[in-house]
Structures are given as C-alpha cells and as structure tokens.
Design a protein around this motif. Structure first.
Motif, short mmCIF file in Angstrom:
data_model
loop_
_atom_site.label_atom_id
_atom_site.label_comp_id
_atom_site.label_asym_id
_atom_site.label_seq_id
_atom_site.Cartn_x
_atom_site.Cartn_y
_atom_site.Cartn_z
N ASN A 74 0.81 -1.22 0.00
CA ASN A 74 0.00 0.00 0.00
C ASN A 74 0.84 1.27 0.00
O ASN A 74 0.34 2.35 -0.30
N ALA A 75 2.10 1.15 0.35
CA ALA A 75 2.93 2.34 0.43
C ALA A 75 3.18 2.95 -0.95
O ALA A 75 3.39 4.15 -1.09
N ALA A 76 3.15 2.10 -1.99
CA ALA A 76 3.45 2.59 -3.33
C ALA A 76 2.41 3.56 -3.83
O ALA A 76 2.72 4.49 -4.58
N ARG A 77 1.14 3.36 -3.42
CA ARG A 77 0.11 4.25 -3.92
C ARG A 77 -0.40 5.22 -2.86
O ARG A 77 -1.44 5.85 -3.02
N GLY A 78 0.34 5.33 -1.75
CA GLY A 78 -0.09 6.22 -0.67
C GLY A 78 -0.08 7.68 -1.07
O GLY A 78 -0.97 8.45 -0.72
N GLY A 79 0.94 8.11 -1.87
CA GLY A 79 1.04 9.51 -2.27
C GLY A 79 -0.12 9.94 -3.14
O GLY A 79 -0.66 11.04 -2.97
N LEU A 80 -0.54 9.13 -4.07
CA LEU A 80 -1.67 9.47 -4.93
C LEU A 80 -2.95 9.61 -4.13
O LEU A 80 -3.76 10.50 -4.39
N GLU A 81 -3.13 8.73 -3.14
CA GLU A 81 -4.35 8.80 -2.35
C GLU A 81 -4.37 10.04 -1.46
O GLU A 81 -5.41 10.66 -1.24
N VAL A 82 -3.20 10.43 -0.96
CA VAL A 82 -3.12 11.58 -0.06
C VAL A 82 -3.41 12.87 -0.80
O VAL A 82 -4.21 13.71 -0.35
N TRP A 83 -2.77 13.07 -1.96
CA TRP A 83 -2.87 14.34 -2.68
C TRP A 83 -4.03 14.37 -3.67
O TRP A 83 -4.60 15.44 -3.92
N TYR A 84 -4.38 13.24 -4.27
CA TYR A 84 -5.38 13.21 -5.35
C TYR A 84 -6.43 12.14 -5.11
O TYR A 84 -6.93 11.51 -6.05
N GLY A 85 -6.81 11.91 -3.84
CA GLY A 85 -7.78 10.88 -3.54
C GLY A 85 -9.19 11.22 -3.99
O GLY A 85 -10.00 10.32 -4.23
N SER A 86 -9.52 12.51 -4.13
CA SER A 86 -10.83 12.94 -4.59
C SER A 86 -10.66 14.28 -5.30
O SER A 86 -9.59 14.90 -5.23
N VAL A 87 -11.73 14.73 -5.97
CA VAL A 87 -11.64 16.01 -6.69
C VAL A 87 -11.42 17.18 -5.72
O VAL A 87 -10.54 18.02 -5.96
N PRO A 88 -12.17 17.29 -4.61
CA PRO A 88 -11.87 18.40 -3.69
C PRO A 88 -10.45 18.35 -3.13
O PRO A 88 -9.80 19.39 -2.99
N ARG A 89 -9.98 17.13 -2.83
CA ARG A 89 -8.61 17.01 -2.30
C ARG A 89 -7.59 17.41 -3.36
O ARG A 89 -6.59 18.08 -3.06
N ALA A 90 -7.83 17.04 -4.62
CA ALA A 90 -6.91 17.41 -5.70
C ALA A 90 -6.92 18.91 -5.95
O ALA A 90 -5.87 19.52 -6.16
N VAL A 91 -8.11 19.54 -5.92
CA VAL A 91 -8.21 20.99 -6.10
C VAL A 91 -7.47 21.72 -4.99
O VAL A 91 -6.73 22.69 -5.23
N LEU A 92 -7.64 21.25 -3.75
CA LEU A 92 -6.93 21.87 -2.62
C LEU A 92 -5.42 21.71 -2.77
O LEU A 92 -4.66 22.65 -2.51
#
Length: 261
Positions: A74-92
């Motif tokens: 799970n560590a490999a995809r942790g960065g994508l989930e943190v920064w771009y897990g949803s549209v509001p999170r990606a916009v922020l």
C-alpha cells in the motif's frame, strides 16, 4: 488618516477584479484537478487489481512459510491517495501548490514515480503557466486597479484642498479673490503648502495670479481658481501645449503686424 483612507479605497476598488481573478484561478485549478484525479483513480484501480493478485500469491507463500510478510504494497500508492484521492482534495492540493501551502515537488513526485514521467511534464507545464502567466497577469491587474483608484482619490483630495484654500482667501465671501487677498495670506501655512505643491516660489505670486486670471478681470472666480490649480498640479496635457503654441504665434505675429511698411 488620508493614507489609511487611500489604502481602504484601493482595496475596495479592487474587489471586483479580485472576484474575477479568484473565479479564473479556481476554474483552472478545478479543470486540471478533475483530470489528474481521474488519472490517479485509474492508476489506483490498476494497482489494486495487481495487489490482489500479489496478495493471493503472498497468502499462498505464507502458508508454506509462515515467517514471511507482505507489507509495503500500500505504500506505493499512498502519495496518490493523499494528494489526489478525490476532486476536492486534488483541487486543494493544486491550489496549495500555487500559493506556497505545499511544495509542488511533493505533488509531482507521486505522479512521476507511480503514474508516468509524462504526468510530471504535464504538471510542470501547469505550474509554469499558472505561476508565470496567470498569477503575474492577476498581480498586474490588481496593481493597475490600485494605481487608477489612487489617482482618482488624489484628484478628489486636490479639489478639496483647492476649495478650502479658496474659502480661506475669500475673506469677504464675495465669490472672487483678488491679488491683495492672496498677498495678505502669503504667510499662512495653507497658502505656503499650496505654493510648495505646485512648485512655485512665493515671490512669483503675482505671476501665478495673472496666469489664473484667464479673463484679465483683476479677480479670480472659483471655477478659474479650481481649473487653474488642477492644471498646475498635474502634468501638461496636449491641449495646454497647443494653447501655448497659439499664444506664442499670436505674440510673434503682433510686432510684425504693426511694423511700418
């Protein structure tokens, strides 16, 4: 107090530009955020399917060798989930990257390592365009709005100063001022400040009076005084230069007309 009034007036005058600038920036961030969230979601789905297969293989290996561990998937995809897990999170995240809330290197690293180096190139183009083009244009717009408003406020202040000065000089409240009235007030602080603002020495008061007395009546009405003061306190306009040239031609033509034949 005048400086504070000027600052508040410039900020209020820039409110409309602020709203449109914010709308433009948020629209740009939203469009790119939707795209990058879709890319991150597809990558996470692919990683999830491959991780499921790897988990089944790891479970089988664990049965054969109980001491083995399957962590780190799970560590490999942790960065994508943190920064771009949803549209509001990606916009922020993207807005934070523009305004300094987050280092944009932290935002682009998971895209390069987990999605594709081309996503890193696309992110670099987005950051470059947003910071070097959009933000600079927005800043220039705010500066221009503030300069225009400051000029308007100073114009109003000059009119108020000229009105107060006229009322001070018009001792008998006749609606006109004479040179004697000006001369009697040359020692007052308000008159000296006025002469200093138009870069005229007190000894040149008579010349200034003759310039303001456009109809040569020996007295200056309020509209003559106000228009003359506004012209003296501002830069020379094209019409002023044209009038000077015409008066100079008339002055040169006068001696020639009376020259004996």
């Amino acid at each position: 107090a005048e400086e504070l009034r000027l600052l508040v007036s410039c900020i209020m005058h820039s409110a409309r530009a602020f709203y449109w600038a914010a709308a433009l920036i948020m629209l740009m961030v939203y469009v790119f955020g939707v795209h990058i969230t879709q890319v991150a979601l597809l990558q996470r789905l692919e990683s999830a399917s491959s991780s499921a297969l790897a988990a089944e293989a790891a479970a089988a290996a664990t049965e054969e060798n109980p001491g083995s561990s399957g962590g780190g998937a799970n560590a490999a995809r942790g960065g994508l989930e943190v920064w771009y897990g949803s549209v509001p999170r990606a916009v922020l995240s993207l807005f934070q990257g523009l305004t300094g809330g987050v280092d944009w290197n932290d935002l682009v690293e998971p895209l390069i390592s987990q999605v594709s180096p081309w996503m890193g190139v696309l992110f670099f183009v987005y950051i470059s365009f947003a910071i070097l083009a959009v933000m600079n244009v927005v800043t220039a717009t705010f500066v221009q709005q503030a300069i225009e408003r400051a000029a308007q406020v100073k114009e109003v202040q000059k009119v108020n100063q000229a009105s107060r000065l006229f009322r001070t000089l018009d001792v008998n409240h006749s609606g006109v001022i004479t040179f004697d009235e000006i001369e009697s007030h040359l020692e007052s602080a308000e008159v000296q400040e006025f002469f200093r603002s138009i870069d005229v020495d007190l000894s040149e008061a008579r010349c200034l009076f003759d310039m303001l007395d456009t109809d040569n009546s020996g007295s200056i009405e309020f509209h003559e005084f106000l228009s003359g003061c506004m012209r003296l306190q501002g830069p020379a306009k094209t019409i002023d230069l044209v009038l000077v040239m015409r008066e100079l031609k008339e002055a040169l033509r006068g001696p020639a007309a009376v020259r004996p034949q």
